[in-house]
Design a protein around this motif. Structure first.
Motif, short mmCIF file in Angstrom:
data_model
loop_
_atom_site.label_atom_id
_atom_site.label_comp_id
_atom_site.label_asym_id
_atom_site.label_seq_id
_atom_site.Cartn_x
_atom_site.Cartn_y
_atom_site.Cartn_z
N HIS A 1 0.75 -1.36 0.34
CA HIS A 1 -0.38 -0.12 0.34
C HIS A 1 0.55 1.22 0.19
N VAL A 2 2.00 1.04 -0.06
CA VAL A 2 3.08 2.13 0.44
C VAL A 2 4.07 1.75 -0.52
N ALA B 1 4.72 9.18 0.42
CA ALA B 1 2.91 9.01 1.62
C ALA B 1 3.07 9.90 3.07
N PRO C 1 -0.82 10.16 -1.13
CA PRO C 1 -1.53 9.12 -0.52
C PRO C 1 -1.41 9.22 1.39
N VAL D 1 -2.64 7.36 4.58
CA VAL D 1 -2.36 5.17 4.12
C VAL D 1 -1.84 5.45 5.89
N PRO E 1 -4.63 2.97 1.23
CA PRO E 1 -4.98 4.99 1.39
C PRO E 1 -6.07 4.65 1.94
N TRP F 1 -9.69 7.48 8.28
CA TRP F 1 -8.74 6.91 9.03
C TRP F 1 -8.74 6.60 10.17
#
Length: 316
Positions: free
Chosen positions: A100-101, A111, A223, A225, A255, A275
């Protein structure tokens, strides 16, 4: 001896003490604090009770004991972190959801990471700089100034660049840092009682958290995250390489989507709730890794003071 002097002494000498001795001393100190049941421990229990309504009072009390052990473990590990070899840092950290990163940083981008006070975020940062991208973050200006200087020096020694919270132009510098990628910008954001915070739903209760991660992600076009960090016990060869019985797991979540068709304020509110939803799910499973000994839920706040905070934010 001042608090700053004590921290300095610990950073300079803790690494000379055998790890099993430090571990035993940390556990003993945590249990002593837990048994006293001071204001911080009572607040920890209250916070745990809200995120774990399935537990009775006795179970929450036991969970808080483990929470205090992990909180003291964070400090014990921090005091010895500068003395670790790169191989020991690598052995102590396991990453989940790195997909994801990593594509972002490998492409030269940055990020924004939304973190709670979970696990050992300093160890996570020490690992992330060589394995993903240089880390740039913000730290609260502690008193006395000497203590803040010690924390900044410590974090820079393990590869984390630090800006002072409240300094002029800090948000601008974060945006510039993101543009000068690849870079990771983790922000500890699970508590913010200022007029710039955002009221959200956390595990079914209203709480106020920082708007910084969402605002920075929007401004930097990066993004957002969510990240959870928890402790895990090490065994076998990995334990030998780590030089410790404990390591951490860094969980990178998907994200947070950026909403379209709404103004910036609504975007920040929606992304912040996004988040926080990931944080809440993580807390439900790894509650004892949450080092939150302060008020975060709205129902615990002074009503008049919180009303003034909301008025300053233009929410009422």
């Amino acid at each position: 001896m001042s608090v700053a002097d004590l921290y300095t002494f610990a950073w300079r000498h803790a690494a000379k003490v055998p790890e099993p001795v430090l571990r035993a001393a940390g556990t003993l100190a945590a249990d002593a604090v837990w048994l006293r049941r001071g204001a911080g421990v009572r607040r920890l229990e209250s916070n745990y009770a809200r995120v774990r309504p399935d537990l009775d009072a006795r179970a929450v009390r036991r969970l808080a004991r483990e929470g205090m052990r992990r909180y003291l473990r964070y400090f014990r590990e921090a005091f010895t972190l500068q003395a670790l070899s790169p191989e020991q840092v690598t052995a102590r950290v396991r990453a989940e959801g790195i997909e994801h990163v990593q594509p972002t940083t490998q492409a030269g981008g940055s990020a924004v990471l939304a973190l709670g006070h979970l696990g050992n975020w300093d160890l996570a940062g020490a690992w992330a700089t060589p394995h993903l991208a240089p880390v740039l973050t913000v730290a609260e200006r502690l008193e006395p100034p000497q203590l803040y200087a010690e924390f900044v020096a410590f974090r820079r020694a393990i590869g984390i660049d630090v800006l002072g919270l409240g300094d002029d132009g800090v948000f601008r510098d974060l945006v510039r840092g993101a543009a000068d990628g690849p870079r990771l910008l983790p922000l500890l954001s699970d508590r913010d009682l200022t007029a710039t915070g955002v009221e959200v739903d956390l595990c079914g209760h209203r709480a106020r958290v920082a708007a910084g991660p969402a605002a920075l992600a929007l401004a930097a076009d990066a993004p957002l995250v969510p990240v959870g960090i928890r402790h895990e016990r090490l065994r076998g060869e990995r334990r030998r390489r780590a030089g410790s019985a404990w390591g951490i797991v860094i969980r990178f979540h998907e994200p947070v989507p950026r909403p379209d068709g709404v103004d910036r304020r609504e975007q920040i509110a929606t992304m912040t709730q996004g988040w926080v939803d990931a944080l809440g799910a993580f807390l439900g499973t790894h509650t004892a890794d949450w080092h939150m000994l302060q008020k975060v839920f709205v129902s615990d706040l002074d009503p008049e003071r919180y009303a003034r905070t909301r008025a300053e934010a233009g929410e009422v």
